[in-house]
Every structure is written in structure tokens, then in C-alpha cells.
Scaffold this active site. Sequence first.
Site, short mmCIF file in Angstrom:
data_model
loop_
_atom_site.label_atom_id
_atom_site.label_comp_id
_atom_site.label_asym_id
_atom_site.label_seq_id
_atom_site.Cartn_x
_atom_site.Cartn_y
_atom_site.Cartn_z
N THR A 9 0.81 -1.35 -0.04
CA THR A 9 -0.10 0.12 -0.03
C THR A 9 0.72 1.34 -0.07
O THR A 9 0.37 2.27 -0.39
CB THR A 9 -0.88 -0.05 1.23
OG1 THR A 9 -1.59 -1.24 1.32
CG2 THR A 9 -2.07 1.17 1.06
N TYR A 55 7.39 -11.67 4.29
CA TYR A 55 5.92 -11.18 3.35
C TYR A 55 5.71 -12.08 2.31
O TYR A 55 6.27 -12.18 1.23
CB TYR A 55 6.57 -9.86 3.10
CG TYR A 55 5.11 -8.90 2.32
CD1 TYR A 55 3.99 -9.29 2.02
CD2 TYR A 55 5.60 -7.60 2.01
CE1 TYR A 55 2.94 -8.84 1.78
CE2 TYR A 55 4.35 -6.80 1.52
CZ TYR A 55 3.21 -7.41 1.33
OH TYR A 55 2.28 -6.57 0.74
N LYS A 107 3.87 -12.87 7.40
CA LYS A 107 2.74 -12.37 6.92
C LYS A 107 2.09 -13.29 5.84
O LYS A 107 2.49 -13.37 4.81
CB LYS A 107 3.11 -11.26 6.31
CG LYS A 107 2.12 -10.01 5.69
CD LYS A 107 2.66 -8.84 5.29
CE LYS A 107 1.41 -7.88 5.07
NZ LYS A 107 0.65 -8.26 3.48
#
Length: 286
Positions: A45, A132, A160
Amino acid sequence: MPLTGVSAFPLTPFADDDLDERAYAALIRRIAGSGVASLTALGSTGSYAYLSRDERARAIAIAVENAGETPVLAGIGATRTRQVIEHAADAAHAGAAGLVLAPVSYQPLDDDEVFGLFRDVASSTDLPIVVYDNPRTTGYAFTPAMYARVADLPGIASIKIPGVPAEARKARAHVDRIRSVIPSHVTIGVSGDAFAAAGRAAGCDGWYSVLAGTLPHAALTLWETGDDSRLKPLWDLCAEAGGGVRVMAAIAEHRGWVAPDCLPHPLRGLTPDQRARLAHLLDVIG
């Protein structure tokens, strides 16, 4: 620092295709004042893949300076290991509390190459690292065996994961399977905001949240209650828009927190029709 609870992933806003430092600092202060457990600058993001090394270093420094007591994690993914290590060093210099690393690549990576990336980065820094797993953007999907292999490296603190199965029993089994093969100190955080409630119910330790980077109080309420019923139309719009970044940018633009056209080019925001629907959704969400 245990990596649990809600970690907010804010935008990195631009104005005239240059980092809007004033708007970014204000966004960070809003998020830090909400009570989130941590703040992750330069996640997806935060458009990390579109920023130069200098822009990333500036963004991390601004985040740390304006986050107060809220720990700041820094996204460091890049296509070359040397660049990742440079970003990690810049983040440490700025005072980041941890790192978030996705195996970004142009050529598809195999398991040994992904392991080598995390091994080399972990050996270069003392900061804790979040693995990630974002196959939609990287093209690489971790298996439980790779979670176990990478999580056993020194410095790996959290994973994550990209959502959980929709059915509650399968979601719990999925999280339990990951937990059974990783060290006990490594936490599991769900991502993909539409999966937050299911991930919480399945036993995830935290939520790496797009929503919290723009509307942190709504995200914290979801995590505390496990109820995302009011937010499901927002998840649908995010899916329609190809992910959350365009929707979060439109929210911030709608509220006047950032300049119009705040995404780094060639990214563009929502269509006029999508913006109109979003404005209605925001009225409902409150």
C-alpha cells in the site's frame, strides 16, 4: 518487540509525482495516535516497489520521526539482494524497529533462491524480519516447508500470510499447520483485509492491515470484535480495483488528507463511478 496485533500499512502519498512529505507525516501521526500495535511504512500500500532508494530512505525517516512511541517497520523488498541489504541499512539508520521483506523478482525465483535472499539479508542486519508472502505481486508462493525453512533463520520474527481459507475449520487447520512447523517465537499475521476476521478466528497473532493505514479505528474495531459485516462492501470494491491501494488512496483524497492523484505514476486511482460508490460506503462505515 513481539509482532502481534494490528500493524497499519499507510499510503506513501505523492503530489505532482514527488513524495508529499507533509501529507505523509500527517498520515503517520494520525495512525500512530490510534493505538495500533505497529506501523509498516513502504508496504505494498506504501508503493515501495515504485520508489527510489532516496525516496524510501526519506519515507522511513519521516515515519519514524512522526510515529512517536509506535514501532515502525520498513518494507525493503527489491529485485536484487544488494539493493535489499541497502534498504535494510537505511531503515536501521532511520531508527526502524523491524523489516518487512517480500521476495520481489523479475525472473521467477526457486526455493533455494528465496532462502538465499532471506539468509543473506538476515545475516546483514540485527533488525527482526517479517517474511512477506504475497504471491499476487511477487509470483512466488511459500509452502509450509518453505515457511519452516526460512523461519528457522536467525532474525525471522513473523510471517505475513496471504489470507486463510473461507471455511472456519479449514482456516484453523491452515494456521495450525503453519504454526506446527515454525519456531514458537515466530508470529503469524494475516493479510488481505477481507481475511482479517477469519484470520483472527483461526488463531493468527496479528493483522497486517491495509485498512488500518487509512482508517485505523475501523480496523482496530474489527480486530477487537471479529465483526467485519459493515466492511464487506469495501472488500468487494478493493477486489474490483485490483487491490487496496487505489481504494485507500481514494479514501485519503476524499477526506482531503492527501492531494488528488496521490499515487506514483503510472498508477491511477479509482474511476468516477467507483469513487461515488466509495463515498456512499464511507457514510455507512462512519
